[in-house]
Enzyme design. Structure first.
Site, PDB file in Angstrom:
ATOM      1  N   LYS A 140     -91.590   8.280 -70.452  1.00  0.00           N
ATOM      2  CA  LYS A 140     -90.612   8.851 -69.529  1.00  0.00           C
ATOM      3  C   LYS A 140     -89.422   7.910 -69.467  1.00  0.00           C
ATOM      4  O   LYS A 140     -89.554   6.738 -69.117  1.00  0.00           O
ATOM      5  CB  LYS A 140     -91.230   9.028 -68.150  1.00  0.00           C
ATOM      6  CG  LYS A 140     -90.238   9.531 -67.113  1.00  0.00           C
ATOM      7  CD  LYS A 140     -90.901   9.842 -65.798  1.00  0.00           C
ATOM      8  CE  LYS A 140     -89.877  10.235 -64.765  1.00  0.00           C
ATOM      9  NZ  LYS A 140     -90.502  10.581 -63.485  1.00  0.00           N
ATOM     10  N   LYS A 150     -90.583  12.924 -71.981  1.00  0.00           N
ATOM     11  CA  LYS A 150     -89.632  13.448 -71.007  1.00  0.00           C
ATOM     12  C   LYS A 150     -88.390  12.567 -70.963  1.00  0.00           C
ATOM     13  O   LYS A 150     -88.545  11.348 -70.900  1.00  0.00           O
ATOM     14  CB  LYS A 150     -90.313  13.458 -69.637  1.00  0.00           C
ATOM     15  CG  LYS A 150     -89.460  13.861 -68.470  1.00  0.00           C
ATOM     16  CD  LYS A 150     -90.212  13.638 -67.206  1.00  0.00           C
ATOM     17  CE  LYS A 150     -89.306  13.882 -66.035  1.00  0.00           C
ATOM     18  NZ  LYS A 150     -89.941  13.546 -64.791  1.00  0.00           N
TER      19      LYS A 150
END
Ligand code: PBG
Length: 322
Positions: free
Chosen positions: A195, A248
């Site tokens: 992330k 992400k």
């Protein structure tokens, strides 16, 4: 002699031929739709920067979930907006917390809809950071305790999958241990393994009311410049017991999705985040992009890069279009 013997255009001549040789498929069942749950009853408040997305009270969200099930969407991921926030994110791991109540309500009306939960503290802390602040920075190991308690309380409420998104070191191992000790050995962990500290979460922070009140998340989320480091993050999460891994954001990180797909065999998810959604919608609203084609092309590209399933604010559109 390549040409004129070889003419790749032959296979593009009709929709039927193109259909036959299409390499990547997209289906509503590959898409997970995020929901923002707020206190109250009958509340449905549109999020300014995310047209068509709402903060919803539990009763409205439960109705929405009936619709998602009917559309064949793969599931939902829940984010909570608690009525009060504090230094210790206590609303995040309270069995009577907003997400825990929502899980129970949704599981009552639509037991067959997959319910994922985002395990993080930023929506529940008064300062908006993802963990306990000690000396101006997020303390890793104290935060692990909060995350574990949140994941266990989500499982206890009936969540099908828990998805830690905080980027603390060691959280997957801590959560796995906590779930097993609490009697939830069958609840899988979808780790937001790579992330990035991304500008594209901006609209989400309006939706979830979770913007950090000072500083930023760069001491825990990843530097957008790093690719090899994401492979190390994924390897560690797999060692710690992750059942599935996530990258992400998605579109600006298609190279990372491809690297992960080539290297690891676990199911791979990607999150087409709020800013990706808002960029497309802004262009659509200006008449600069075609809505339906932009949705299908962006999501097909994420699948082609190697993602098995996608968390996306376009999940319902995919169901409508396919
Ligand atoms: C919680 C969390 C965030 C997102 C998912 N989980 C925000 C953040 O890290 O600031 C972003 C999702 C989106 O932008 O759609 N930590």
């Amino acid at each position: 002699m390549p040409f004129p013997v070889h003419r790749p255009r032959r296979l593009r001549a009709t929709p039927e031929l193109r259909n036959l040789v299409r390499e990547t498929q997209l289906a509503p069942g590959d898409c997970i739709f995020p929901l923002f749950i707020c206190p109250g009853e009958g509340v449905k408040r549109e999020i300014g920067s995310m047209p068509g997305n709402y903060q919803m009270s539990i009763d409205v969200a439960a109705k929405e979930c009936e619709q998602l099930l009917g559309l064949g969407v793969g599931g939902t991921i829940l984010f909570g907006i608690p009525s009060a926030k504090d230094e210790d994110a206590s609303g995040g791991y309270d069995d009577q917390g907003i997400v825990q109540q929502a899980i129970r309500a949704i599981k009552k009306t639509t037991p067959n809809l997959l319910v994922l939960t985002d395990v993080c503290n930023c929506e529940y802390t008064s300062h908006g950071h993802c963990g306990k602040i000690v000396d101006g920075d997020v303390d890793n190991d104290i935060t692990l305790d909060w995350l574990t308690r949140s994941a266990v309380s989500h499982a206890r409420a009936g969540a099908d999958i828990v998805a830690p998104s905080d980027m603390m070191d060691g959280r997957v191992a801590a959560i796995r241990r906590g779930l097993d000790a609490a009697g939830f050995p069958k609840v899988p962990i979808l780790s937001y393994a790579a992330k990035y500290a991304s500008v594209f979460y901006g609209p989400f922070r309006e939706a979830a009311e979770s913007a950090p009140q000072f500083g930023d998340r760069r001491s825990y989320q990843m530097d957008p410049a790093n690719a090899r480091e994401s492979m190390r993050e994924i390897a560690l999460d797999i060692e710690e017991g992750a059942d599935m891994i996530m990258i992400k954001p998605a579109m600006p990180y298609l190279d990372i999705i491809r690297m992960a797909r080539d290297r690891y065999d676990l199911p791979l998810a990607a999150y087409q985040v709020s800013g990706e959604f808002s960029m497309i919608m802004a262009a659509v609203r200006n008449g600069w992009l075609d809505h339906d084609r932009a949705i299908l092309e962006s999501l097909t590209s994420i699948r082609r890069a190697g993602a098995d399933f996608i968390l996306t604010y376009f999940a319902k559109d995919v169901a409508r279009l396919l």
